[in-house]
Design an enzyme around this catalytic site. Structure first.
Site: not given
Length: 635
Positions: A313, A518
Site C-alpha cells: 500500500d 480511511e
C-alpha cells in the site's frame, strides 16, 4: 585528386562493411521477449537475462504521477506510475487529458534500452470514481446488499471500460475485506460482515479482467484483452478485523479465525485469476502485514499458489516503524524479504532505489528474491499485452459515463436498497409512495447533493459535499418520477411549524453521513451528524414520512425509529439517484438484504451474526420486500 578519390572509396567501403556487420548483428540479436508469438514464460526469461540490477529495481518501483516524468521513467527504469487519492488530475479534467498524461509517461518508459512499458494504476473502487464524469456505482456495502454476483461482474466489466477510457490499465480493486466492526472508516468498501457474501462478490474480478479460461492453472494471473484492466485484491489480510475498527490497527485472531473469516475471499480471487494482491497497513496479532513473510511468501505465494505480483500500500513499508519512516533501510529490507514485489513508494523513489541497491549489493537481500519479484511483474505485463499495446486507445473515451453504464448503476441502486420499516402498523404500509398527491415535502442534507450521495473516493480521496460530478440527485429523481400535478417542495432543514402548516401529503427525508475515507471515517459514536437528527424530528414528528439513509454503514437510528413511518437504507448509491426513486414510488420492488448487522447501540460493538451476544436492531440478512405497483405511468 587520385588520393582524394581513393580516400572517398575507402570510407565508402568501410561504411558498407559497418552496415553489413550491423545487419548481421541485428539478425543475430533476435529478441524473444519482443515476439508476441513466444510463450509468456519464454519472453520473461529472455527479458530478465538482459536486465541489469538497476533495471530490475526500477521495475519494482511504483511512483506517484506528481513526481513522475518521461525523463524520470527513462533514467530510473520505473515500472509503474499511479495517482493517489490526493494527486488526481485537476477537477473536471477530460479523459483526453488523462490519456495524454499516460501517453507521455509511456513514451519515457519505452525510450529506455529495453523498452519495458509501465503500468498505470488508479483507485477505481466504485467505477472510475477519480475521473470527472465517470459512472459512479454504489459502494461495495450496497452491492453486498444486492447479493448478486452477476450484477457485480457486469459492474466490473463496465468499470474496466471506463478505466480504459482514461488510458489506465490497472484498478486497485476490489476490496475483499470482511468488515467486522462498522466503526471502521473503510467499512463501506467491504461487501459484508459475512465471508461467504464477500467470496461471492469476488466475481467482480471476472468483470474487470475477463473470464478465466477453463484450462488456466490456479494462481496464474489472467486478463482477457484491451477492454479489461488488472484487478487487485486488497488489503491482505485481516484489515476488516482490527480492534474497535481502528484503521490500520491490529487484528487479534487465532489462525483458524483468520482462515475462516478473512482469508477465503483471497483464495476465490486467486482462482478467478486476480493479477495483483495489495498488502494491508494493519497487523495480525501485533505483526505488521508488510513485514509478515509467513503470510505473504509462505501462505499467499507458496500455499495459495499466487503467481501474480504482490504490491505494497502507499508508503506501507515505511509505516512498519514507529515513528513512521524512521529507518528506511530496515523497512525496505523487511518488506522486500517478506515477499512484496512492487513498492508503492510513492514520492522519494531515489531513497528506495538506492536503499534496495545497497541491500542487494551487500547480500542482505538475495538476487533470487529480486528475480522472483521482477519475474512476477513482467509476467503480468506480458500477459496483459502491454508490450504490444502500450498506449491508450482514444476511441475508448466514448465509454466514460455512457448511458448504458448509468442504467446499470441505476439497476444496482435499486437492488441495493434495504427496506427496514414500512408503516407504523404491519397492515398499513407507506411504501410504495403514490406518485399523484397534492403536495409533498423533500427534506434533508443529502436530498440534493451528489457528493454526499457518492461518499468517499469520489473525484477526491475523502469525497466532497456538493455537485462534484455528473449525476442525478435523489431530489431530481423524485421530480422526474412523480405526477406533473404533484407539487414538490424542497427544504433542506425545515422547522416543525412549517411542516405542520403546509398540508403535505407525505414527506421524504434524505439524511446521512458526510463523505469520508480511511482513518478520517473512523467513528466511535456512529451518529448521523446534525442537522440530520433535527430534520428527522421536525419532519417525521409532523407528517407521515419515509427516511432514506445515505450512509456507508449502519448508524444510530433507534432513538428516532418510533417517529419514522418508513425507513430505507440506501448506503452510498453513487451518481444514479434515479434508482432510489424507482423503488420508493413502486416502479420496482424492494429486494435488498442487510449485508451487515444493524446494532441498537454502539456499546454492543463488535457484533456479528453468530455471536453469542447477538441482539440487533435489525439482524444480518433482514430486508422487507414490496412488489412493484400494478400501474406504471409515464409523465
Amino acid at each position: 585528386m587520385l588520393m582524394v578519390r581513393m580516400g572517398r572509396s575507402h570510407f565508402f567501403m568501410v561504411g558498407i562493411l559497418v552496415l553489413c556487420c550491423w545487419t548481421v548483428k541485428t539478425k543475430a540479436e533476435y529478441m524473444r521477449y519482443k515476439d508476441p508469438k513466444q510463450p509468456v514464460d519464454v519472453r520473461v526469461k529472455d527479458l530478465m537475462s538482459r536486465m541489469t540490477l538497476e533495471e530490475k529495481i526500477g521495475q519494482m518501483s511504483q511512483i506517484d504521477r506528481v513526481v513522475a516524468s518521461a525523463e524520470v521513467l527513462r533514467y530510473y527504469y520505473i515500472g509503474s506510475v499511479f495517482n493517489g487519492g490526493e494527486t488526481l488530475l485537476a477537477n473536471r479534467a477530460t479523459p483526453e487529458t488523462w490519456m495524454d498524461m499516460v501517453n507521455e509517461f509511456q513514451k519515457g518508459a519505452l525510450s529506455t534500452r529495453l523498452g519495458i512499458p509501465i503500468i498505470y494504476g488508479i483507485d477505481a473502487i466504485h467505477g472510475n470514481n477519480g475521473v470527472y464524469g465517470a459512472t459512479v456505482f454504489p459502494h461495495n456495502i450496497g452491492l453486498g446488499a444486492a447479493r448478486d454476483p452477476l450484477l457485480v461482474k457486469k459492474i466490473g466489466a463496465a468499470t474496466a471500460l471506463e478505466v480504459r477510457a482514461a488510458g489506465i490499465q490497472y484498478s486497485f480493486a476490489p476490496c475483499v475485506a470482511v468488515c467486522r466492526d462498522p466503526r471502521w472508516g473503510r467499512c463501506f468498501e467491504s461487501y459484508s460482515e459475512d465471508p461467504q457474501v464477500v467470496q461471492a462478490m469476488t466475481d467482480i474480478i471476472l468483470g474487470l479482467q475477463g473470464d478465466v479460461p477453463p484450462d488456466s492453472p490456479k494462481g496464474v494471473p489472467y486478463i482477457a484483452g484491451q477492454n479489461n484492466v488488472l484487478a487487485c485484491a486488497k488489503h491482505y489480510v485481516g484489515d476488516g478485523g482490527t480492534i474497535r475498527g481502528i484503521n490500520e490497527y491490529n487484528t487479534v485472531a487465532n489462525w483458524d479465525d483468520l482462515l475462516r473469516i478473512h482469508m477465503p475471499a483471497y483464495n476465490d480471487s486467486i482462482i478467478k485469476g486476480v493479477s495483483t494482491v495489495m498488502i494491508s497497513y494493519s497487523s495480525w496479532n501485533g505483526v505488521k502485514m508488510h513485514a509478515n513473510r509467513d503470510l505473504i511468501t509462505g501462505f499467499l505465494k507458496n500455499t495459495l499458489h499466487f503467481e501474480g505480483f504482490v504490491i505494497s500500500d502507499s508508503q506501507g513499508i515505511y509505516k512498519m516503524t514507529s515513528p513512521e519512516h524512521v529507518n528506511s533501510t530496515y523497512s525496505i529490507l523487511v518488506g522486500v524479504n517478506a515477499g512484496i514485489d512492487m513498492m508503492m513508494i510513492p514520492y522519494n523513489y531515489t531513497e528506495f532505489i538506492d536503499g534496495l541497491t545497497y541491500l542487494v549489493n551487500n547480500s542482505f537481500i538475495s538476487m533470487s528474491r529480486i528475480d522472483d519479484a521482477v519475474r512476477r511483474i513482467l509476467r503480468v505485463k506480458f500477459m496483459m499485452g502491454l508490450f504490444e499495446y502500450p498506449f491508450p486507445d482514444y476511441s475508448m473515451i466514448k465509454y466514460l459515463g455512457s448511458q448504458e453504464h448509468r442504467e446499470l448503476a441505476r439497476e444496482a441502486v435499486r437492488r441495493s436498497l434495504v427496506l427496514l420499516k414500512n408503516g407504523r402498523f404491519e397492515d398499513e404500509p407507506l411504501l410504495p409512495l403514490p406518485k399523484h398527491a397534492s403536495r409533498i415535502l423533500v427534506a434533508g442534507s443529502h436530498a440534493n447533493d451528489i457528493g454526499n450521495q457518492c461518499g468517499g473516493w469520489t473525484v477526491s480521496w475523502h469525497g466532497l459535499s456538493g455537485n462534484t460530478t455528473i449525476g442525478t440527485t435523489v431530489l431530481t429523481a423524485i421530480r422526474n418520477t412523480i405526477h406533473p400535478k404533484t407539487e414538490v417542495i424542497f427544504e433542506e432543514n425545515p422547522g416543525s411549524a412549517f411542516v405542520k402548516s403546509s398540508k403535505f401529503s407525505y414527506a421524504i427525508v434524505v439524511v446521512g453521513e458526510v463523505p469520508y475515507s480511511e482513518t478520517y471515517g473512523d467513528s466511535l459514536n456512529l451518529t448521523i451528524p446534525e442537522p440530520g437528527p433535527s430534520t428527522i424530528r421536525n419532519v417525521c414528528g409532523s407528517v407521515k414520512c419515509v427516511v432514506v439513509l445515505i450512509t456507508g454503514r449502519p448508524v444510530v437510528i433507534q432513538p428516532y425509529l418510533d417517529q419514522i413511518d418508513a425507513l430505507v437504507a440506501a448506503w452510498l448509491p453513487g451518481t444514479e439517484g434515479q434508482g432510489v426513486a424507482d423503488v420508493l414510488f413502486g416502479d420496482y420492488g424492494f429486494s435488498g438484504k442487510l449485508p451487515r448487522t444493524w446494532f441498537k447501540t454502539v456499546d454492543q460493538l463488535p457484533m456479528n451474526v453468530g455471536d453469542p451476544h447477538y441482539d440487533p436492531l435489525f439482524p444480518f440478512g433482514f430486508g422487507l420486500t414490496t412488489k412493484p405497483s400494478e400501474a406504471h405511468y409515464s409523465y
